[in-house]
Design a protein around this motif. Structure first.
Motif, mmCIF file in Angstrom:
data_model
loop_
_atom_site.group_PDB
_atom_site.id
_atom_site.type_symbol
_atom_site.label_atom_id
_atom_site.label_comp_id
_atom_site.label_asym_id
_atom_site.label_seq_id
_atom_site.Cartn_x
_atom_site.Cartn_y
_atom_site.Cartn_z
ATOM 1 N N UNK A 43 89.528 51.795 34.989
ATOM 2 C CA UNK A 43 90.010 53.391 35.848
ATOM 3 C C UNK A 43 90.140 52.603 37.234
ATOM 4 N N UNK A 44 90.744 53.835 37.655
ATOM 5 C CA UNK A 44 89.845 53.422 39.694
ATOM 6 C C UNK A 44 90.186 54.614 40.405
ATOM 7 N N UNK A 45 89.436 54.455 41.487
ATOM 8 C CA UNK A 45 89.341 55.902 42.370
ATOM 9 C C UNK A 45 90.462 56.060 42.966
ATOM 10 N N UNK A 46 90.771 56.952 43.673
ATOM 11 C CA UNK A 46 91.934 57.780 44.287
ATOM 12 C C UNK A 46 91.436 58.149 45.558
ATOM 13 N N UNK A 47 92.047 59.360 46.294
ATOM 14 C CA UNK A 47 92.158 60.022 46.625
ATOM 15 C C UNK A 47 91.614 61.721 45.921
ATOM 16 N N UNK A 48 91.714 62.439 47.130
ATOM 17 C CA UNK A 48 91.273 64.209 46.621
ATOM 18 C C UNK A 48 91.657 64.879 45.564
ATOM 19 N N UNK A 49 91.933 65.850 45.165
ATOM 20 C CA UNK A 49 92.651 66.427 44.460
ATOM 21 C C UNK A 49 93.672 67.208 44.857
ATOM 22 N N UNK A 50 93.589 67.490 45.923
ATOM 23 C CA UNK A 50 94.349 67.980 46.982
ATOM 24 C C UNK A 50 96.507 67.193 46.652
ATOM 25 N N UNK A 51 95.835 65.609 47.183
ATOM 26 C CA UNK A 51 97.079 65.416 47.104
ATOM 27 C C UNK A 51 97.381 64.986 45.466
ATOM 28 N N UNK A 52 96.194 64.283 44.239
ATOM 29 C CA UNK A 52 97.164 64.447 43.379
ATOM 30 C C UNK A 52 98.165 65.254 42.915
ATOM 31 N N UNK A 54 99.203 67.780 44.888
ATOM 32 C CA UNK A 54 101.054 67.847 45.194
ATOM 33 C C UNK A 54 102.115 66.627 44.791
ATOM 34 N N UNK A 55 101.594 65.935 43.982
ATOM 35 C CA UNK A 55 102.432 65.029 43.499
ATOM 36 C C UNK A 55 102.960 65.465 42.326
ATOM 37 N N UNK A 56 102.017 65.992 41.156
ATOM 38 C CA UNK A 56 102.361 66.800 40.468
ATOM 39 C C UNK A 56 103.433 68.178 40.443
ATOM 40 N N UNK A 103 86.088 71.266 40.313
ATOM 41 C CA UNK A 103 84.452 70.595 40.011
ATOM 42 C C UNK A 103 84.303 70.429 38.698
ATOM 43 N N UNK A 104 84.963 71.104 37.399
ATOM 44 C CA UNK A 104 84.132 70.457 36.317
ATOM 45 C C UNK A 104 85.550 69.806 35.952
ATOM 46 N N UNK A 105 86.824 68.751 36.296
ATOM 47 C CA UNK A 105 87.201 68.175 36.314
ATOM 48 C C UNK A 105 87.508 67.312 36.444
ATOM 49 N N UNK A 106 87.517 65.846 36.341
ATOM 50 C CA UNK A 106 86.585 64.286 36.401
ATOM 51 C C UNK A 106 87.490 63.344 36.284
ATOM 52 N N UNK A 107 89.046 63.771 36.119
ATOM 53 C CA UNK A 107 89.522 62.126 36.085
ATOM 54 C C UNK A 107 91.401 62.612 35.386
ATOM 55 N N UNK A 146 103.585 56.576 38.339
ATOM 56 C CA UNK A 146 103.188 55.538 38.350
ATOM 57 C C UNK A 146 102.421 55.105 40.119
ATOM 58 N N UNK A 147 102.961 56.401 41.032
ATOM 59 C CA UNK A 147 102.210 56.669 41.798
ATOM 60 C C UNK A 147 100.796 57.205 42.296
ATOM 61 N N UNK A 148 100.343 57.884 40.956
ATOM 62 C CA UNK A 148 98.686 58.221 40.155
ATOM 63 C C UNK A 148 98.217 57.173 40.114
ATOM 64 N N UNK A 149 99.074 56.844 38.584
ATOM 65 C CA UNK A 149 97.610 55.724 37.905
ATOM 66 C C UNK A 149 97.960 54.069 38.494
ATOM 67 N N UNK A 150 98.956 54.326 39.517
ATOM 68 C CA UNK A 150 98.518 52.404 39.356
ATOM 69 C C UNK A 150 98.884 51.340 38.087
ATOM 70 N N UNK A 151 98.412 50.480 38.246
ATOM 71 C CA UNK A 151 98.162 50.289 36.220
ATOM 72 C C UNK A 151 97.004 50.577 35.637
ATOM 73 N N UNK A 152 96.282 51.415 36.521
ATOM 74 C CA UNK A 152 95.268 51.756 35.499
ATOM 75 C C UNK A 152 95.248 52.663 34.504
ATOM 76 N N UNK A 153 94.830 53.305 33.603
ATOM 77 C CA UNK A 153 95.372 53.880 32.454
ATOM 78 C C UNK A 153 94.082 55.188 32.471
ATOM 79 N N UNK A 154 93.235 55.180 34.031
ATOM 80 C CA UNK A 154 92.484 56.649 33.991
ATOM 81 C C UNK A 154 92.420 56.540 35.304
ATOM 82 N N UNK A 155 92.703 57.804 36.480
ATOM 83 C CA UNK A 155 92.382 57.722 38.068
ATOM 84 C C UNK A 155 91.378 59.119 38.122
#
Length: 343
Positions: A43-52, A54-56, A103-107, A146-155
């Motif tokens: 897994x990898x850390x990413x930005x905050x929920x609003x950015x993710x 918006x991508x979706x 707040x109840x969503x983790x990844x 690819x923009x959200x996850x990169x090469x990881x399985x989980x963000x």
């Protein structure tokens, strides 16, 4: 004047408590994940929920699957217009509205072939699945994934840490109540809290908040659902999981009952309910001054809401053999059905 009579079939016998978790058949579709799998996966850390989110929203129409052991909903959704207010995201529309508790969503996690995106809690349990709608450009899906996850399985999105001594106004229930606007087409505070397990059924509160609340036999619910499909009556179904409350307005044209589960199918929506999980059912009258008519509310043995069903408001007055009579927002068949359940 039409009269609707309901009689439970022998195979729909009431069971006062839902079956134990070990004996419950898991809902198909969402893969099971364990805390060990969740901890071990890359897994990898990413930005905050609003950015993710918006991508979706760039993906247009998506196929959504909300599945628990007791309720399953498959639908089409577009996240364009999704609004984020701190730990709370909402989307309002006439035919579809949702409230997401971030707040109840983790990844966010990718399915093995990256053909679906899973929204998970902190134990790795899937709360929601999103996949591209049929006929959509797969290249855009792969680009956004690819923009959200990169090469990881989980963000894992970054989350703001509340102060140690937070004021009462920032309590999750207080924040939820403040952010739930009085929009008749969106799940309200009580629906969202009961469907996400934050507020348990209290018959006294139910009767106090509504014009009337009448308990009905849960064994009649499959008959009522089948009658709605046979009539093709447009209804609004509100259901949810630990982090989501979703309202969908649709007409269902097919009904099926197998292995203790009632299934309603429409053009783009499918709703599935474990009948044995219904511990209590209520026909609840609308508040004073409301025009939405009565609701059918279903609860499990833990006093958690499984679904809230209401008819789409009638667009014209109801006609009888004698004269035109207003229905107060209730279509004629829905009024007969609610009267039959409570008689």
């Amino acid at each position: 004047m039409s009269v609707t009579t309901l009689r439970p079939a022998p195979k729909h016998q009431r069971r006062s408590h839902a079956p134990p978790a070990s004996a419950t058949t898991p809902s198909p579709g969402l893969p099971a994940r364990t805390p060990l799998h969740h901890a071990a996966a890359g897994l990898r850390l990413s930005g905050h929920w609003p950015e993710l989110l918006c991508d979706l929203a760039l993906l247009g129409d998506l196929r959504l699957e909300l599945a628990t052991t007791r309720v399953r909903l498959l639908d089409r959704v577009s996240l364009a217009g999704l609004r984020v207010d701190g730990p709370f995201a909402s989307l309002h529309g006439t035919d579809q509205s949702l409230r997401l508790l971030l707040a109840r969503c983790h990844a966010l996690s990718a399915a093995p072939a990256r053909d679906a995106l899973l929204l998970e809690d902190d134990l790795g349990r899937p709360l929601l699945r999103l996949r591209p709608d049929a006929g959509r450009d797969a290249r855009l899906w792969r680009l956004v994934m690819g923009g959200i996850l990169g090469n990881a399985e989980r963000v894992v999105p970054l989350q703001q840490t509340p102060p140690a001594l937070a004021p009462l106004a920032s309590h999750p229930l207080a924040a939820l109540q403040a952010l739930c606007a009085d929009d008749p087409d969106a799940p309200g505070f009580a629906d969202t809290a009961e469907l996400t397990g934050q507020l348990a059924l209290d018959p006294g509160r139910l009767r106090h908040a509504a014009a009337a609340a009448v308990a009905v036999d849960p064994a009649l619910i499959p008959c009522a659902l089948r009658a709605l499909c046979e009539e093709l009556l447009p209804i609004a179904i509100t259901t949810g999981s630990d982090a989501l409350a979703l309202r969908r307005r649709a007409a269902f044209h097919a009904y099926d009952y197998a292995l203790g589960r009632a299934r309603l199918s429409g053009d783009a929506t499918r709703f599935e309910l474990d009948v044995a999980a219904i511990d209590s059912a209520w026909v609840v009258g609308s508040d004073a001054g409301a025009t939405g008519g009565r609701q059918l509310r279903l609860y499990d043995a833990d006093s958690r809401a499984l679904a809230v069903i209401a008819a789409a408001p009638a667009s014209a007055a109801c006609r009888s053999d004698a004269a035109v009579a207003p229905c107060g927002g209730e279509p004629r068949f829905w009024r007969s059905l609610m009267n039959a359940l409570t008689s």
